[in-house]
Write an enzyme that holds these catalytic residues in place. Structure first.
Site, PDB file in Angstrom:
ATOM      1  N   PHE A 140       0.871  -1.188   0.000  1.00 20.53           N
ATOM      2  CA  PHE A 140       0.000   0.000   0.000  1.00 20.53           C
ATOM      3  C   PHE A 140       0.900   1.227   0.000  1.00 20.53           C
ATOM      4  CE2 PHE A 140      -2.330   3.545   1.647  1.00 20.53           C
ATOM      5  CZ  PHE A 140      -3.582   3.417   1.060  1.00 20.53           C
ATOM      6  N   ASP A 225       9.566   2.786   1.151  1.00 16.28           N
ATOM      7  CA  ASP A 225       8.457   3.583   1.670  1.00 16.28           C
ATOM      8  C   ASP A 225       8.422   3.435   3.193  1.00 16.28           C
ATOM      9  OD1 ASP A 225       6.056   4.642   2.502  1.00 16.28           O
ATOM     10  OD2 ASP A 225       4.890   3.832   0.837  1.00 16.28           O
ATOM     11  N   LYS A 254       3.288  10.642   7.902  1.00 16.85           N
ATOM     12  CA  LYS A 254       2.658  10.222   9.162  1.00 16.85           C
ATOM     13  C   LYS A 254       3.295  10.859  10.406  1.00 16.85           C
ATOM     14  CE  LYS A 254       0.417   5.913   7.670  1.00 16.85           C
ATOM     15  NZ  LYS A 254      -1.001   6.169   7.857  1.00 16.85           N
TER      16      LYS A 254
HETATM   17  C1  LIG Z   1       3.394   2.750   3.630  1.00 13.40           C
HETATM   18  C2  LIG Z   1       2.439   3.830   3.267  1.00 13.40           C
HETATM   19  N1  LIG Z   1       2.671   4.580   2.169  1.00 13.40           N
HETATM   20  C3  LIG Z   1       1.846   5.565   1.811  1.00 13.40           C
HETATM   21  C4  LIG Z   1       0.716   5.855   2.529  1.00 13.40           C
HETATM   22  C5  LIG Z   1      -0.201   6.968   2.095  1.00 13.40           C
HETATM   23  O1  LIG Z   1      -0.124   8.012   3.023  1.00 13.40           O
HETATM   24  P1  LIG Z   1      -1.294   9.119   3.098  1.00 13.40           P
HETATM   25  O2  LIG Z   1      -2.524   8.428   3.587  1.00 13.40           O
HETATM   26  O3  LIG Z   1      -0.751  10.138   4.077  1.00 13.40           O
HETATM   27  O4  LIG Z   1      -1.460   9.687   1.737  1.00 13.40           O
HETATM   28  C6  LIG Z   1       0.423   5.096   3.666  1.00 13.40           C
HETATM   29  C7  LIG Z   1      -0.799   5.348   4.445  1.00 13.40           C
HETATM   30  O5  LIG Z   1      -1.278   4.541   5.185  1.00 13.40           O
HETATM   31  C8  LIG Z   1       1.311   4.062   4.045  1.00 13.40           C
HETATM   32  O6  LIG Z   1       1.084   3.302   5.124  1.00 13.40           O
END
Ligand SMILES: Cc1ncc(COP(=O)(O)O)c(C=O)c1O
Length: 405
Positions: A140, A225, A254
């Protein structure tokens, strides 16, 4: 008479896009790892707004810094020099080893930026054919088109097809697939060192080794990520380092703002050199308020928070392991530090969050059968213990409800 909670819910039901199926509780204030709802009930928060309220709720130092900054200057855009961006970028560079930062407002934007910069890197070198991305099943990375295109789940993707072409998904548990997929047309591999939404699944060591090898052999860029698992969450500044990964790009978000929306794409000098003026941008990205929040968080991180997470994570994990031994409900515990996932049966997962709320505990269910815990990074030992006590009760309740059904 309509209660405050009922009035709030009714207004939302009429006017807010119904894309979230919300739990029936309205939190109105918080302190540390505790939240309070409209009825004055207190909850232990083991979720921190999905890994965002890194310094807990209403942290005094963050509130004071944001108040002071708001009274001075909120926003000037990225058209002018900025008193704080350099400072935040320099701290992130020291933590990550990646010397340059692009600021934005959310995780998906940070991923989006990383994907664009990876393509830009190869295009600048005249290798236009290197535009493919290798991503992982279960991944994700966000919900805008680029990051959605490297996100695996069909329920996220199907309603919005067609997505960005050129993405190949491989199994995170089959290193051979990684080696086969990465080649002369690959711009970048993108990987979560621990998959978050996908069910708190750490990348196996053999897969991490295959990623490192394949990237080194082909010159492919590596994007780790760390939006969910990075910035201290596992008791290390970044989790990719624990897997022996040396990324060229890292999206972070986050925890970075402690609740204020701020994110960044961190990158090597070689990638930064490929990006020209005007190639990418963001009106709000890294504004003064956002950077002030990030500085408060990074200051805390450098002042013992990482080490504290490591200790707190051990305590949480010991408690969870004891829970597995006592309760028949949990099949497996996965994760690291203050990012833990409990694998349970579907029927238990269906009931766990509501049973937890009824016991005064905030948790989350992800990937169908996984109970996810992402508490504030500064959670106290007492709140960990109390959270575990309530979790045990909630799982017992879920089991009892299941038997009664
Ligand atoms: C690993 C990872 N990447 C990207 C995102 C996307 O972040 P956002 O919801 O702040 O756009 C998330 C959100 O849960 C995530 O856990």
């Amino acid at each position: 008479m309509t209660t405050r909670a009922e009035a709030i819910k009714a207004l939302e039901a009429s006017h807010v896009l119904q894309n979230y199926k919300r739990h029936p509780v309205v939190f109105v204030r918080g302190s540390g790892s505790r939240l309070v709802d409209t009825d004055g009930r207190e909850y232990v928060d083991l979720l921190s707004g999905i890994g965002v309220a890194s310094l807990g709720h209403a942290p005094g130092e963050l509130a004071a810094a944001l108040t002071a900054q708001a009274g001075e200057l909120l926003h000037t855009s990225n058209l002018f020099f900025h008193p704080l961006q350099g400072e935040v970028a320099e701290r992130l560079a020291r933590l990550s080893g990646l010397p340059r930062a692009f600021f934005c407002n959310s995780g998906t934007e940070a991923v989006e930026a990383c994907l664009k910069f990876a393509r830009r890197y190869w295009r600048t070198r005249g290798a236009n054919e290197r535009h493919e991305i290798v991503a992982f099943e279960g991944a994700f990375h966000g919900r805008t088109f680029g990051s959605l295109s490297v996100t695996a789940g069909e329920p996220y993707r199907a309603p919005f097809a067609p997505l960005v072409p050129g993405v190949r998904f491989v199994s995170p548990t089959d290193p051979g697939q990684v080696r086969d997929a990465v080649g002369e047309r690959t711009a970048a591999v993108i990987v979560e060192p621990i998959q978050g939404e996908g069910g708190v699944r750490p990348v196996p060591g053999a897969t991490a080794a295959a990623i490192a090898e394949a990237c080194a052999a082909t010159g492919t860029l590596l994007i780790t990520d760390e939006i969910q698992c990075g910035l201290g969450r596992t008791g290390r500044p970044f989790h990719g380092a624990a897997l022996g990964l040396t990324p060229d790009l890292i999206p972070v978000g986050k925890s970075l703002g402690g609740g204020f929306p701020v994110a960044a794409a961190l990158m090597s000098e070689a990638i930064a050199a490929a990006v020209a003026f005007g190639d990418h941008g963001s009106t709000y990205g890294g504004n003064l308020l956002a950077c002030r929040a990030a500085l408060v968080f990074l200051e805390a991180l450098g002042n013992g928070l990482v080490e504290r997470v490591a200790a707190a994570g051990r305590r949480l994990r010991q408690g969870l392991d004891a829970l597995v031994a006592d309760s028949g409900a949990i099949h497996e515990v996965r994760g690291d530090g203050l990012m833990q996932g409990l694998e349970v049966d579907q029927e238990v997962a269906d009931r766990a969050v509501d049973c937890a709320l009824a016991r005064g505990l905030v948790i989350n269910r992800t990937a169908g059968t996984v109970i996810r815990l992402l508490p504030p990074l500064n959670i106290s030992d007492e709140d960990i213990d109390e959270g575990l006590r309530r979790l045990r009760l909630a799982l017992d309740d879920a089991g009892a409800a299941l038997r009664a059904a």
